[in-house]
Design a protein around this motif. Structure first.
Motif, PDB file in Angstrom:
ATOM      1  N   VAL A   1       0.827  -0.712  -0.020  1.00  0.00           N
ATOM      2  CA  VAL A   1      -0.138  -0.019   0.256  1.00  0.00           C
ATOM      3  C   VAL A   1       0.876   1.443   0.153  1.00  0.00           C
ATOM      4  O   VAL A   1       1.767   1.201   1.061  1.00  0.00           O
ATOM      5  CB  VAL A   1      -1.202  -0.163   1.178  1.00  0.00           C
ATOM      6  CG1 VAL A   1      -2.116   1.721   1.005  1.00  0.00           C
ATOM      7  CG2 VAL A   1      -1.530  -1.180   0.857  1.00  0.00           C
ATOM      8  N   LYS A   2       0.760   1.970  -0.562  1.00  0.00           N
ATOM      9  CA  LYS A   2       1.562   3.575  -0.850  1.00  0.00           C
ATOM     10  C   LYS A   2       0.704   4.716  -1.128  1.00  0.00           C
ATOM     11  O   LYS A   2      -0.482   4.385  -1.830  1.00  0.00           O
ATOM     12  CB  LYS A   2       2.234   3.366  -2.043  1.00  0.00           C
ATOM     13  CG  LYS A   2       3.325   1.992  -2.921  1.00  0.00           C
ATOM     14  CD  LYS A   2       4.315   2.543  -1.677  1.00  0.00           C
ATOM     15  CE  LYS A   2       5.415   1.842  -1.832  1.00  0.00           C
ATOM     16  NZ  LYS A   2       6.745   2.334  -1.360  1.00  0.00           N
TER      17      LYS A   2
ATOM     18  N   LEU B   1      -2.588   3.741  -3.130  1.00  0.00           N
ATOM     19  CA  LEU B   1      -2.890   2.907  -4.108  1.00  0.00           C
ATOM     20  C   LEU B   1      -2.439   1.286  -3.660  1.00  0.00           C
ATOM     21  O   LEU B   1      -1.216   1.390  -3.274  1.00  0.00           O
ATOM     22  CB  LEU B   1      -2.148   2.698  -5.455  1.00  0.00           C
ATOM     23  CG  LEU B   1      -2.243   4.614  -6.247  1.00  0.00           C
ATOM     24  CD1 LEU B   1      -1.571   4.690  -7.075  1.00  0.00           C
ATOM     25  CD2 LEU B   1      -3.724   4.057  -6.644  1.00  0.00           C
ATOM     26  N   GLU B   2      -3.636  -0.034  -3.732  1.00  0.00           N
ATOM     27  CA  GLU B   2      -2.090  -0.775  -3.633  1.00  0.00           C
ATOM     28  C   GLU B   2      -1.948  -1.760  -4.565  1.00  0.00           C
ATOM     29  O   GLU B   2      -2.869  -1.855  -4.932  1.00  0.00           O
ATOM     30  CB  GLU B   2      -4.018  -1.731  -2.815  1.00  0.00           C
ATOM     31  CG  GLU B   2      -4.253  -1.324  -1.762  1.00  0.00           C
ATOM     32  CD  GLU B   2      -5.603  -2.667  -0.914  1.00  0.00           C
ATOM     33  OE1 GLU B   2      -5.859  -3.092  -1.428  1.00  0.00           O
ATOM     34  OE2 GLU B   2      -5.846  -1.800   0.045  1.00  0.00           O
TER      35      GLU B   2
ATOM     36  N   ILE C   1      -8.244   0.334  -5.070  1.00  0.00           N
ATOM     37  CA  ILE C   1      -7.745   2.455  -4.958  1.00  0.00           C
ATOM     38  C   ILE C   1      -9.154   2.774  -3.698  1.00  0.00           C
ATOM     39  O   ILE C   1     -10.601   2.110  -3.571  1.00  0.00           O
ATOM     40  CB  ILE C   1      -7.991   2.954  -6.509  1.00  0.00           C
ATOM     41  CG1 ILE C   1      -7.764   2.914  -7.642  1.00  0.00           C
ATOM     42  CG2 ILE C   1      -8.165   4.715  -5.663  1.00  0.00           C
ATOM     43  CD1 ILE C   1      -8.035   3.291  -8.835  1.00  0.00           C
ATOM     44  N   PRO C   2      -8.118   2.369  -2.360  1.00  0.00           N
ATOM     45  CA  PRO C   2      -8.956   2.990  -1.682  1.00  0.00           C
ATOM     46  C   PRO C   2      -9.928   4.178  -1.718  1.00  0.00           C
ATOM     47  O   PRO C   2      -9.283   4.903  -2.485  1.00  0.00           O
ATOM     48  CB  PRO C   2      -7.841   3.293  -0.215  1.00  0.00           C
ATOM     49  CG  PRO C   2      -7.156   2.253  -0.999  1.00  0.00           C
ATOM     50  CD  PRO C   2      -6.986   2.389  -2.311  1.00  0.00           C
ATOM     51  N   VAL C   3     -11.857   3.721  -1.381  1.00  0.00           N
ATOM     52  CA  VAL C   3     -12.201   4.550  -2.055  1.00  0.00           C
ATOM     53  C   VAL C   3     -12.082   5.852  -0.970  1.00  0.00           C
ATOM     54  O   VAL C   3     -12.216   7.080  -2.344  1.00  0.00           O
ATOM     55  CB  VAL C   3     -13.808   4.500  -1.424  1.00  0.00           C
ATOM     56  CG1 VAL C   3     -15.144   5.506  -2.016  1.00  0.00           C
ATOM     57  CG2 VAL C   3     -13.690   3.066  -2.493  1.00  0.00           C
TER      58      VAL C   3
ATOM     59  N   SER D   1      10.417  11.869 -16.556  1.00  0.00           N
ATOM     60  CA  SER D   1       8.666  11.427 -16.414  1.00  0.00           C
ATOM     61  C   SER D   1       8.506  12.056 -14.743  1.00  0.00           C
ATOM     62  O   SER D   1       8.555  12.862 -14.458  1.00  0.00           O
ATOM     63  CB  SER D   1       9.593   9.946 -15.517  1.00  0.00           C
ATOM     64  OG  SER D   1      10.448  10.420 -15.063  1.00  0.00           O
ATOM     65  N   ILE D   2       7.569  11.509 -14.847  1.00  0.00           N
ATOM     66  CA  ILE D   2       6.666  12.126 -13.290  1.00  0.00           C
ATOM     67  C   ILE D   2       6.855  11.520 -12.212  1.00  0.00           C
ATOM     68  O   ILE D   2       7.742  10.291 -12.361  1.00  0.00           O
ATOM     69  CB  ILE D   2       5.172  12.183 -13.476  1.00  0.00           C
ATOM     70  CG1 ILE D   2       4.328  12.359 -14.884  1.00  0.00           C
ATOM     71  CG2 ILE D   2       4.511  12.304 -12.203  1.00  0.00           C
ATOM     72  CD1 ILE D   2       2.619  12.187 -14.751  1.00  0.00           C
ATOM     73  N   LYS D   3       7.296  11.813 -11.111  1.00  0.00           N
ATOM     74  CA  LYS D   3       8.420  11.857 -10.101  1.00  0.00           C
ATOM     75  C   LYS D   3       7.132  12.504  -8.584  1.00  0.00           C
ATOM     76  O   LYS D   3       6.406  13.291  -8.593  1.00  0.00           O
ATOM     77  CB  LYS D   3       9.487  13.073  -9.727  1.00  0.00           C
ATOM     78  CG  LYS D   3      10.217  12.357 -10.377  1.00  0.00           C
ATOM     79  CD  LYS D   3      11.803  13.088 -10.895  1.00  0.00           C
ATOM     80  CE  LYS D   3      12.905  12.254 -11.725  1.00  0.00           C
ATOM     81  NZ  LYS D   3      12.426  13.256 -12.905  1.00  0.00           N
ATOM     82  N   LEU D   4       7.144  11.432  -7.790  1.00  0.00           N
ATOM     83  CA  LEU D   4       6.390  11.056  -7.183  1.00  0.00           C
ATOM     84  C   LEU D   4       6.980  10.832  -5.512  1.00  0.00           C
ATOM     85  O   LEU D   4       8.012   9.804  -5.654  1.00  0.00           O
ATOM     86  CB  LEU D   4       4.776  10.159  -7.092  1.00  0.00           C
ATOM     87  CG  LEU D   4       4.272  10.156  -8.168  1.00  0.00           C
ATOM     88  CD1 LEU D   4       4.262   9.306  -9.321  1.00  0.00           C
ATOM     89  CD2 LEU D   4       2.514  10.315  -8.168  1.00  0.00           C
ATOM     90  N   ASN D   5       6.420  11.350  -4.221  1.00  0.00           N
ATOM     91  CA  ASN D   5       7.248  11.026  -2.798  1.00  0.00           C
ATOM     92  C   ASN D   5       5.811   9.978  -2.308  1.00  0.00           C
ATOM     93  O   ASN D   5       4.521  10.184  -1.889  1.00  0.00           O
ATOM     94  CB  ASN D   5       6.764  11.656  -2.088  1.00  0.00           C
ATOM     95  CG  ASN D   5       8.327  12.945  -2.078  1.00  0.00           C
ATOM     96  OD1 ASN D   5       9.275  12.258  -2.353  1.00  0.00           O
ATOM     97  ND2 ASN D   5       7.955  13.816  -2.067  1.00  0.00           N
ATOM     98  N   LEU D   6       6.397   8.977  -2.425  1.00  0.00           N
ATOM     99  CA  LEU D   6       5.738   7.997  -2.014  1.00  0.00           C
ATOM    100  C   LEU D   6       5.875   6.620  -0.255  1.00  0.00           C
ATOM    101  O   LEU D   6       7.252   6.673  -0.598  1.00  0.00           O
ATOM    102  CB  LEU D   6       5.617   6.502  -3.169  1.00  0.00           C
ATOM    103  CG  LEU D   6       4.541   6.385  -4.602  1.00  0.00           C
ATOM    104  CD1 LEU D   6       5.324   5.343  -5.196  1.00  0.00           C
ATOM    105  CD2 LEU D   6       3.831   7.350  -4.755  1.00  0.00           C
ATOM    106  N   GLU D   7       4.765   6.769   0.520  1.00  0.00           N
ATOM    107  CA  GLU D   7       5.294   5.961   1.430  1.00  0.00           C
ATOM    108  C   GLU D   7       3.932   5.420   1.622  1.00  0.00           C
ATOM    109  O   GLU D   7       2.658   5.298   1.592  1.00  0.00           O
ATOM    110  CB  GLU D   7       5.493   7.465   2.343  1.00  0.00           C
ATOM    111  CG  GLU D   7       6.104   8.252   2.163  1.00  0.00           C
ATOM    112  CD  GLU D   7       5.914   9.613   3.383  1.00  0.00           C
ATOM    113  OE1 GLU D   7       6.008   9.370   4.429  1.00  0.00           O
ATOM    114  OE2 GLU D   7       6.936  10.588   3.664  1.00  0.00           O
TER     115      GLU D   7
END
Length: 296
Positions: free
Chosen positions: A4-5, A98-99, A108-110, A290-296
């Motif tokens: 899960v991010k 996102l799972e 996708i948690p609602v 590319s698109i860059k994101l911080n995922l935790e």
């Protein structure tokens, strides 16, 4: 193994640059298709009333120039401020979650998905409401002033005699202007939030419980640092199929009303649109970043 991010933040410049480039190209494609359509109309003589007017040079050439330019610059503005709003709201509302299982988005948690997107939409609606209120307020003020002039009294009397209905007074015009402004500034954002929340929640629910049995959105992330990731690639067919199926299911009212053509058109439209976006992303990512994101 499912991981899960949460998207904690999105890097502003790469996202804006990529989005604007993709929609600029899509604008060019739309312009070319419009030019071809106008050429066929002109050649086949479907609109003889145009006479000697050259539709292709009169409309087609400007469209093929203006569509991509307009799409590029409007997407810059929308993407830039939408990402700013997302990054600002995440600490308060939480980000999209996102799972993931490998590159498959399994769920996708609602609530997080619907809440953040509807909040962004509501803020955009508030800005639009302010602009519209600022535009219409002087009109109501002008009508209110005109209605107090002596000449307006005679016009009002004639209107009442002719229709049996009384014309609004200056005070009524002023009150209508205030009510309209309040509806635009307060009512519009609330309406957009409520309906946006329902729409986005339905999107996630349909994806989670129906569409994933057929196809899953696929996103290939690459880790840059501890939490920073880049979206390296979007597999085209499974992603386009999954997105098209969700929007097709959201358009089920077309089937209930017997409009089967609209139901099929929804699937084709969103499949092609999503496939084009994924193809363009995969092509442009190595060239412009590319698109860059911080995922935790």
């Amino acid at each position: 193994m499912i991981d899960v991010k949460e998207i904690k933040s999105i890097k502003l410049t790469p996202f804006t640059k990529m989005s604007a480039s993709i929609y600029g190209v899509l604008g060019l494609i739309a312009g070319v298709l419009m030019l071809l359509t106008l050429t066929i109309i002109q050649t086949a003589g479907f609109m003889p009333q145009l006479g000697q007017f050259n539709v292709v040079t009169g409309f087609g050439i400007p469209i093929i120039i203006l569509f991509p330019i307009g799409a590029f610059f409007s997407t810059i503005v929308i993407s830039f401020f939408s990402v700013m709003l997302y990054n600002t709201l995440v600490p308060r509302l939480g980000g999209i979650k996102l799972e993931l299982e490998d590159k498959n988005v399994t769920k996708i948690p609602v609530i997080p998905y619907a809440l953040i997107l509807s909040a962004i939409g509501a803020i955009w609606a508030f800005i639009a409401g302010l602009v519209l209120a600022a535009l219409i307020s002087p009109i109501f003020s002008l009508l209110s002033t005109i209605s107090t002039l002596p000449e307006a009294s005679q016009v009002a009397a004639n209107f009442t005699n002719a229709t049996g209905a009384a014309m609004p007074t200056g005070g009524e015009f002023g009150a209508a202007g205030i009510i309209m402004s309040l509806v635009l500034i307060l009512g519009l954002p609330i309406m957009v939030f409520v309906f946006g929340f329902i729409w986005n929640a339905l999107f996630a629910l349909l994806y989670n419980y129906i569409v994933t049995r057929v196809a899953k959105i696929q996103l290939e992330f690459s880790q840059i640092s501890e939490n920073l990731h880049e979206l390296k690639n979007i597999p085209v067919i499974p992603t386009a199929l999954a997105v098209a199926l969700v929007y097709t299911l959201l358009g089920l009212l077309g089937i209930l009303s017997g409009n089967y053509a609209e139901f099929i058109a929804n699937f084709v439209q969103y499949f092609i649109q999503t496939a084009l976006i994924a193809l363009l992303y995969n092509y442009l990512a190595p060239k412009i970043g590319s698109i860059k994101l911080n995922l935790e």
